[in-house]
Design a protein around this motif. Structure first.
Motif, PDB file in Angstrom:
ATOM      1  N   PRO A  54       4.541   6.756  -1.761  1.00 59.09           N
ATOM      2  CA  PRO A  54       3.977   6.696  -3.068  1.00 59.09           C
ATOM      3  C   PRO A  54       5.029   6.711  -4.075  1.00 59.09           C
ATOM      4  N   LEU A  55       4.740   6.068  -5.082  1.00 63.63           N
ATOM      5  CA  LEU A  55       5.567   6.096  -6.425  1.00 63.63           C
ATOM      6  C   LEU A  55       5.398   7.481  -7.154  1.00 63.63           C
ATOM      7  N   ASP A 109      -0.941  10.758  -6.313  1.00 70.98           N
ATOM      8  CA  ASP A 109      -1.471  11.804  -5.298  1.00 70.98           C
ATOM      9  C   ASP A 109      -2.652  10.862  -4.512  1.00 70.98           C
ATOM     10  N   LEU A 110      -2.285  10.666  -3.210  1.00 72.32           N
ATOM     11  CA  LEU A 110      -3.088   9.917  -2.356  1.00 72.32           C
ATOM     12  C   LEU A 110      -4.475  10.858  -2.148  1.00 72.32           C
ATOM     13  N   GLY A 120      12.484   3.263   1.367  1.00 73.39           N
ATOM     14  CA  GLY A 120      10.958   3.793   1.254  1.00 73.39           C
ATOM     15  C   GLY A 120       9.812   2.933   1.384  1.00 73.39           C
ATOM     16  N   ALA A 121      10.338   1.742   2.169  1.00 72.64           N
ATOM     17  CA  ALA A 121       9.280   0.667   2.444  1.00 72.64           C
ATOM     18  C   ALA A 121       9.405   0.084   3.781  1.00 72.64           C
ATOM     19  N   VAL A 122       8.274  -0.400   4.037  1.00 67.87           N
ATOM     20  CA  VAL A 122       8.545  -1.349   5.501  1.00 67.87           C
ATOM     21  C   VAL A 122       7.725  -2.739   5.213  1.00 67.87           C
ATOM     22  N   VAL A 123       8.500  -3.738   5.036  1.00 69.78           N
ATOM     23  CA  VAL A 123       7.591  -4.810   4.630  1.00 69.78           C
ATOM     24  C   VAL A 123       7.643  -5.802   5.883  1.00 69.78           C
ATOM     25  N   LEU A 140       0.938  -1.098   0.078  1.00 72.70           N
ATOM     26  CA  LEU A 140      -0.109   0.186  -0.107  1.00 72.70           C
ATOM     27  C   LEU A 140       0.875   1.071  -0.008  1.00 72.70           C
ATOM     28  N   GLN A 141       0.746   2.053  -0.910  1.00 71.90           N
ATOM     29  CA  GLN A 141       1.265   3.424  -0.899  1.00 71.90           C
ATOM     30  C   GLN A 141       0.841   4.320   0.386  1.00 71.90           C
ATOM     31  N   VAL A 142       1.621   4.858   1.041  1.00 74.03           N
ATOM     32  CA  VAL A 142       0.944   5.816   2.344  1.00 74.03           C
ATOM     33  C   VAL A 142       1.527   7.096   2.270  1.00 74.03           C
ATOM     34  N   ARG A 143       0.680   8.019   2.959  1.00 71.67           N
ATOM     35  CA  ARG A 143       1.515   9.374   3.168  1.00 71.67           C
ATOM     36  C   ARG A 143       2.639   9.319   4.038  1.00 71.67           C
TER      37      ARG A 143
END
Length: 123
Positions: free
Chosen positions: A54-55, A59-60, A38-41, A11-14
């Motif tokens: 976000p990629l 724009d969420l 840029g991620a948490v797995v 999920l892309q998050v703010r």
């Protein structure tokens, strides 16, 4: 060539830290020791689950009515009712009350970024 099915979900998050903390503290997920920048797995099975920044071009805040609208994301829990009760007590928005169905007890909540997540407890 044949696609065999899903094997990673992000999920892309703010706010990466806020989202990771939510999934850790509210859902009990555990971070893997190493994640890409840029991620948490999280340590989930059978499919890996992550939150990420976000990629480019995403724009969420422009997602209407919320990010992921039209996508059904289900996560398994050992006890859906107990998790529901904990989330509701913490003020997490519940958009579908607990009900019994073919996938066990299930309910849907909205995470801090507006994604609707359904929890079920039948393996």
């Amino acid at each position: 060539m044949t696609v065999t099915g899903p094997d990673f979900l992000a999920l892309q998050v703010r706010d990466l830290d806020r989202a990771a903390e939510f999934y850790e503290t509210r859902l009990g997920l555990r971070r893997l020791p190493v994640s890409p920048p840029g991620a948490v797995v999280f340590d989930t099975a059978p499919i890996s689950f992550a939150v990420r920044t976000p990629l480019p071009g995403v724009d969420l805040d422009a997602a209407s009515p919320r990010p992921g609208f039209g996508v059904a994301l289900w996560l398994h829990a050992d006890d859906a009712q107990l998790l529901h009760d904990d989330l509701a007590a913490a003020g997490v928005p519940i958009v579908a009350a607990p009900a019994d169905g073919p996938f066990g007890r299930m309910f849907t909540f909205v995470d801090p970024d507006g994604y609707a997540i359904t929890i079920h407890d039948k393996a």
